[in-house]
Design an enzyme around this catalytic site. Sequence first.
Site, PDB file in Angstrom:
ATOM      1  N   ARG A  70     -22.142  38.449  40.979  1.00  0.00           N
ATOM      2  CA  ARG A  70     -21.143  38.872  39.978  1.00  0.00           C
ATOM      3  C   ARG A  70     -21.418  38.172  38.650  1.00  0.00           C
ATOM      4  O   ARG A  70     -21.320  38.772  37.577  1.00  0.00           O
ATOM      5  CB  ARG A  70     -19.738  38.521  40.498  1.00  0.00           C
ATOM      6  CG  ARG A  70     -18.616  39.118  39.665  1.00  0.00           C
ATOM      7  CD  ARG A  70     -17.251  38.783  40.252  1.00  0.00           C
ATOM      8  NE  ARG A  70     -17.031  39.335  41.570  1.00  0.00           N
ATOM      9  CZ  ARG A  70     -16.619  40.588  41.811  1.00  0.00           C
ATOM     10  NH1 ARG A  70     -16.369  41.403  40.811  1.00  0.00           N
ATOM     11  NH2 ARG A  70     -16.448  41.017  43.029  1.00  0.00           N
ATOM     12  N   HIS A 114      -3.459  49.082  32.016  1.00  0.00           N
ATOM     13  CA  HIS A 114      -3.099  49.161  33.426  1.00  0.00           C
ATOM     14  C   HIS A 114      -1.998  50.212  33.579  1.00  0.00           C
ATOM     15  O   HIS A 114      -1.045  50.229  32.794  1.00  0.00           O
ATOM     16  CB  HIS A 114      -2.604  47.792  33.917  1.00  0.00           C
ATOM     17  CG  HIS A 114      -2.214  47.804  35.356  1.00  0.00           C
ATOM     18  ND1 HIS A 114      -3.141  47.859  36.380  1.00  0.00           N
ATOM     19  CD2 HIS A 114      -0.991  47.815  35.955  1.00  0.00           C
ATOM     20  CE1 HIS A 114      -2.509  47.884  37.548  1.00  0.00           C
ATOM     21  NE2 HIS A 114      -1.207  47.859  37.316  1.00  0.00           N
ATOM     22  N   GLU A 179      -0.667  56.570  28.180  1.00  0.00           N
ATOM     23  CA  GLU A 179      -1.807  55.649  27.997  1.00  0.00           C
ATOM     24  C   GLU A 179      -2.607  56.043  26.757  1.00  0.00           C
ATOM     25  O   GLU A 179      -3.053  55.194  25.981  1.00  0.00           O
ATOM     26  CB  GLU A 179      -2.725  55.688  29.232  1.00  0.00           C
ATOM     27  CG  GLU A 179      -2.113  55.085  30.478  1.00  0.00           C
ATOM     28  CD  GLU A 179      -3.091  55.037  31.648  1.00  0.00           C
ATOM     29  OE1 GLU A 179      -4.262  54.690  31.439  1.00  0.00           O
ATOM     30  OE2 GLU A 179      -2.678  55.354  32.772  1.00  0.00           O
TER      31      GLU A 179
END
Length: 211
Positions: A70, A114, A179
Amino acid sequence: MKTGRPLRVGVMISGRGSNLQALLEACAGADFPARIVLVVSNRADAPGLSLAQAAGVPVKVLPHRDFASRDAFDAAVSEAFESVAVELICMAGFMRLLSAGFVERWRDRLINIHPALLPAFKGLDTHRRALAAGAKEHGCTVHYVRHEMDSGPVIGQAAVPVLPGDSADTLAARVLEAEHRLYPHCLRLIAEGRVRVRGETAEIMAKGAPT
Ligand code: GAR
Protein backbone atom coordinates in the site's frame (compact mmCIF):
# COMPACT_ATOMS: atom_id res chain seq x y z
CA MET A 1 -5.30 28.51 -0.33
CA LYS A 2 -5.75 31.76 -2.23
CA THR A 3 -3.10 32.64 -4.74
CA GLY A 4 -4.73 34.85 -7.39
CA ARG A 5 -4.45 32.08 -9.99
CA PRO A 6 -6.55 28.93 -10.31
CA LEU A 7 -5.86 26.26 -7.70
CA ARG A 8 -4.18 23.19 -9.22
CA VAL A 9 -6.37 20.19 -8.43
CA GLY A 10 -5.80 16.45 -8.79
CA VAL A 11 -8.70 13.99 -8.70
CA MET A 12 -8.61 10.35 -7.61
CA ILE A 13 -11.24 7.95 -8.95
CA SER A 14 -11.96 4.24 -9.07
CA GLY A 15 -15.12 4.05 -11.17
CA ARG A 16 -18.03 5.83 -12.79
CA GLY A 17 -16.76 9.37 -12.30
CA SER A 18 -20.00 11.33 -12.08
CA ASN A 19 -18.54 13.53 -9.33
CA LEU A 20 -15.42 13.96 -11.44
CA GLN A 21 -17.70 15.12 -14.27
CA ALA A 22 -19.35 17.66 -11.97
CA LEU A 23 -15.91 18.98 -10.98
CA LEU A 24 -14.74 19.07 -14.61
CA GLU A 25 -17.80 21.07 -15.62
CA ALA A 26 -17.35 23.51 -12.75
CA CYS A 27 -13.66 23.97 -13.49
CA ALA A 28 -14.44 24.68 -17.15
CA GLY A 29 -16.16 27.89 -16.06
CA ALA A 30 -14.06 30.93 -16.91
CA ASP A 31 -14.43 32.44 -13.43
CA PHE A 32 -14.03 29.19 -11.48
CA PRO A 33 -10.97 29.46 -9.22
CA ALA A 34 -9.64 25.90 -9.75
CA ARG A 35 -8.36 23.71 -12.60
CA ILE A 36 -8.08 19.93 -12.72
CA VAL A 37 -4.57 19.13 -13.92
CA LEU A 38 -4.47 15.33 -13.45
CA VAL A 39 -6.89 12.46 -12.81
CA VAL A 40 -5.47 9.29 -11.23
CA SER A 41 -7.35 6.00 -11.25
CA ASN A 42 -6.38 2.76 -9.56
CA ARG A 43 -8.47 0.90 -12.14
CA ALA A 44 -7.72 0.84 -15.86
CA ASP A 45 -11.40 0.19 -16.66
CA ALA A 46 -12.80 3.13 -14.68
CA PRO A 47 -15.42 4.82 -16.91
CA GLY A 48 -14.43 8.16 -15.39
CA LEU A 49 -11.13 8.08 -17.27
CA SER A 50 -12.85 8.79 -20.57
CA LEU A 51 -14.73 11.71 -19.00
CA ALA A 52 -11.41 13.31 -18.10
CA GLN A 53 -9.96 12.59 -21.54
CA ALA A 54 -13.03 14.10 -23.22
CA ALA A 55 -12.39 17.26 -21.21
CA GLY A 56 -8.75 17.29 -22.27
CA VAL A 57 -7.44 16.51 -18.79
CA PRO A 58 -4.43 14.17 -18.48
CA VAL A 59 -5.03 10.83 -16.79
CA LYS A 60 -2.75 8.34 -15.11
CA VAL A 61 -3.69 4.74 -14.34
CA LEU A 62 -1.89 3.25 -11.35
CA PRO A 63 -3.30 -0.27 -10.84
CA HIS A 64 -2.86 -0.96 -7.14
CA ARG A 65 -2.11 -4.64 -7.81
CA ASP A 66 1.05 -3.61 -9.66
CA PHE A 67 2.56 -2.38 -6.40
CA ALA A 68 4.18 -4.52 -3.73
CA SER A 69 2.57 -2.66 -0.85
CA ARG A 70 0.00 0.00 0.00
CA ASP A 71 2.85 2.39 0.83
CA ALA A 72 4.44 1.83 -2.60
CA PHE A 73 1.12 2.51 -4.34
CA ASP A 74 0.47 5.61 -2.25
CA ALA A 75 3.99 6.91 -2.95
CA ALA A 76 3.39 6.55 -6.70
CA VAL A 77 0.12 8.48 -6.40
CA SER A 78 1.84 11.26 -4.45
CA GLU A 79 4.66 11.46 -6.99
CA ALA A 80 2.19 11.65 -9.88
CA PHE A 81 0.40 14.60 -8.30
CA GLU A 82 3.56 16.31 -7.11
CA SER A 83 5.11 16.03 -10.58
CA VAL A 84 2.39 18.39 -11.88
CA ALA A 85 2.39 20.65 -8.80
CA VAL A 86 -1.05 19.64 -7.52
CA GLU A 87 -2.11 21.76 -4.55
CA LEU A 88 -5.31 19.93 -3.58
CA ILE A 89 -6.46 16.35 -4.15
CA CYS A 90 -10.17 15.57 -4.48
CA MET A 91 -11.17 11.96 -3.93
CA ALA A 92 -14.24 11.28 -6.06
CA GLY A 93 -15.38 7.71 -5.65
CA PHE A 94 -11.86 6.47 -4.91
CA MET A 95 -12.53 3.16 -3.19
CA ARG A 96 -9.25 2.22 -1.54
CA LEU A 97 -8.00 3.02 1.92
CA LEU A 98 -4.95 5.26 1.98
CA SER A 99 -1.97 4.84 4.26
CA ALA A 100 -1.39 7.10 7.26
CA GLY A 101 1.73 8.35 5.49
CA PHE A 102 -0.23 9.47 2.43
CA VAL A 103 -2.90 11.18 4.54
CA GLU A 104 -0.24 13.03 6.55
CA ARG A 105 1.71 14.03 3.44
CA TRP A 106 -1.45 15.65 2.06
CA ARG A 107 -2.88 16.84 5.38
CA ASP A 108 -5.47 19.59 4.81
CA ARG A 109 -4.81 19.29 1.06
CA LEU A 110 -6.86 16.09 0.58
CA ILE A 111 -10.67 16.06 0.50
CA ASN A 112 -13.32 13.41 -0.06
CA ILE A 113 -17.02 13.15 -0.78
CA HIS A 114 -18.99 10.60 1.18
CA PRO A 115 -22.62 9.63 0.46
CA ALA A 116 -24.03 10.24 3.96
CA LEU A 117 -24.38 12.99 6.52
CA LEU A 118 -21.25 12.22 8.52
CA PRO A 119 -20.70 11.17 11.24
CA ALA A 120 -23.75 9.03 10.39
CA PHE A 121 -23.22 6.03 8.12
CA LYS A 122 -19.49 5.84 7.63
CA GLY A 123 -18.34 3.07 5.32
CA LEU A 124 -20.11 1.35 2.45
CA ASP A 125 -23.74 0.73 1.54
CA THR A 126 -24.88 3.98 3.14
CA HIS A 127 -28.23 4.29 1.35
CA ARG A 128 -29.47 0.83 2.34
CA ARG A 129 -28.35 1.42 5.92
CA ALA A 130 -30.06 4.84 6.08
CA LEU A 131 -33.32 3.24 4.93
CA ALA A 132 -32.95 0.36 7.40
CA ALA A 133 -32.38 2.86 10.23
CA GLY A 134 -35.59 4.71 9.33
CA ALA A 135 -33.70 7.94 8.67
CA LYS A 136 -35.94 10.77 7.47
CA GLU A 137 -33.01 12.73 6.06
CA HIS A 138 -29.91 11.51 4.29
CA GLY A 139 -27.32 13.26 2.18
CA CYS A 140 -23.64 13.77 1.49
CA THR A 141 -20.56 15.30 3.08
CA VAL A 142 -17.36 16.83 1.73
CA HIS A 143 -14.58 16.65 4.30
CA TYR A 144 -10.84 16.83 4.76
CA VAL A 145 -9.38 13.34 4.99
CA ARG A 146 -7.94 11.94 8.19
CA HIS A 147 -6.53 8.47 8.69
CA GLU A 148 -9.65 7.15 10.40
CA MET A 149 -12.05 6.19 7.60
CA ASP A 150 -14.71 8.76 6.66
CA SER A 151 -13.62 11.22 9.31
CA GLY A 152 -12.08 14.68 9.24
CA PRO A 153 -13.13 18.33 9.29
CA VAL A 154 -16.43 18.81 7.45
CA ILE A 155 -16.39 21.45 4.70
CA GLY A 156 -19.99 21.12 3.59
CA GLN A 157 -23.04 18.90 3.70
CA ALA A 158 -26.24 18.62 1.68
CA ALA A 159 -29.35 16.90 3.00
CA VAL A 160 -32.13 15.28 0.99
CA PRO A 161 -35.41 13.84 2.27
CA VAL A 162 -35.95 10.11 2.52
CA LEU A 163 -39.34 9.62 0.83
CA PRO A 164 -41.93 6.92 1.42
CA GLY A 165 -41.34 4.06 -0.99
CA ASP A 166 -37.66 4.88 -1.51
CA SER A 167 -35.36 2.04 -2.50
CA ALA A 168 -31.62 2.24 -2.01
CA ASP A 169 -31.40 3.12 -5.72
CA THR A 170 -33.92 5.97 -5.70
CA LEU A 171 -32.34 7.38 -2.55
CA ALA A 172 -28.85 7.05 -4.03
CA ALA A 173 -29.94 8.94 -7.14
CA ARG A 174 -31.33 11.80 -5.02
CA VAL A 175 -28.14 11.95 -2.96
CA LEU A 176 -25.97 11.83 -6.08
CA GLU A 177 -27.68 14.93 -7.51
CA ALA A 178 -26.86 16.69 -4.24
CA GLU A 179 -23.25 15.45 -4.44
CA HIS A 180 -22.86 17.00 -7.89
CA ARG A 181 -23.85 20.41 -6.48
CA LEU A 182 -22.01 20.12 -3.18
CA TYR A 183 -18.57 19.05 -4.41
CA PRO A 184 -18.00 21.99 -6.81
CA HIS A 185 -19.35 24.36 -4.15
CA CYS A 186 -16.85 23.08 -1.57
CA LEU A 187 -13.99 23.16 -4.07
CA ARG A 188 -14.83 26.79 -4.82
CA LEU A 189 -14.82 27.65 -1.10
CA ILE A 190 -11.33 26.18 -0.71
CA ALA A 191 -9.99 27.75 -3.90
CA GLU A 192 -11.30 31.14 -2.82
CA GLY A 193 -9.36 30.79 0.42
CA ARG A 194 -12.52 30.72 2.50
CA VAL A 195 -11.88 27.51 4.43
CA ARG A 196 -9.63 27.50 7.48
CA VAL A 197 -8.87 24.25 9.30
CA ARG A 198 -8.49 24.66 13.03
CA GLY A 199 -7.81 21.36 14.71
CA GLU A 200 -10.60 19.07 13.62
CA THR A 201 -12.97 21.80 12.50
CA ALA A 202 -13.19 23.58 9.16
CA GLU A 203 -14.30 27.18 9.48
CA ILE A 204 -16.00 28.75 6.47
CA MET A 205 -15.45 32.46 6.06
CA ALA A 206 -17.85 34.84 4.37
CA LYS A 207 -16.92 36.09 0.93
CA GLY A 208 -14.71 39.14 1.21
CA ALA A 209 -13.87 38.49 4.87
CA PRO A 210 -10.23 39.11 5.82
CA THR A 211 -8.23 35.87 5.85
C1 GAR B 1 -20.33 8.61 -4.88
O1 GAR B 1 -21.64 8.43 -4.42
C2 GAR B 1 -19.39 8.92 -3.74
O2 GAR B 1 -19.99 9.70 -2.75
C3 GAR B 1 -19.10 7.53 -3.23
O3 GAR B 1 -18.94 6.75 -4.38
C4 GAR B 1 -19.75 7.29 -5.42
C5 GAR B 1 -18.87 7.51 -6.61
O4 GAR B 1 -19.65 7.87 -7.72
N1 GAR B 1 -17.92 7.51 -2.43
C6 GAR B 1 -17.74 6.69 -1.41
O5 GAR B 1 -18.56 5.87 -1.08
C7 GAR B 1 -16.41 6.86 -0.69
N2 GAR B 1 -16.43 6.16 0.54
P1 GAR B 1 -18.98 8.57 -8.97
O6 GAR B 1 -17.81 7.70 -9.39
O7 GAR B 1 -20.07 8.59 -9.99
O8 GAR B 1 -18.54 9.94 -8.55
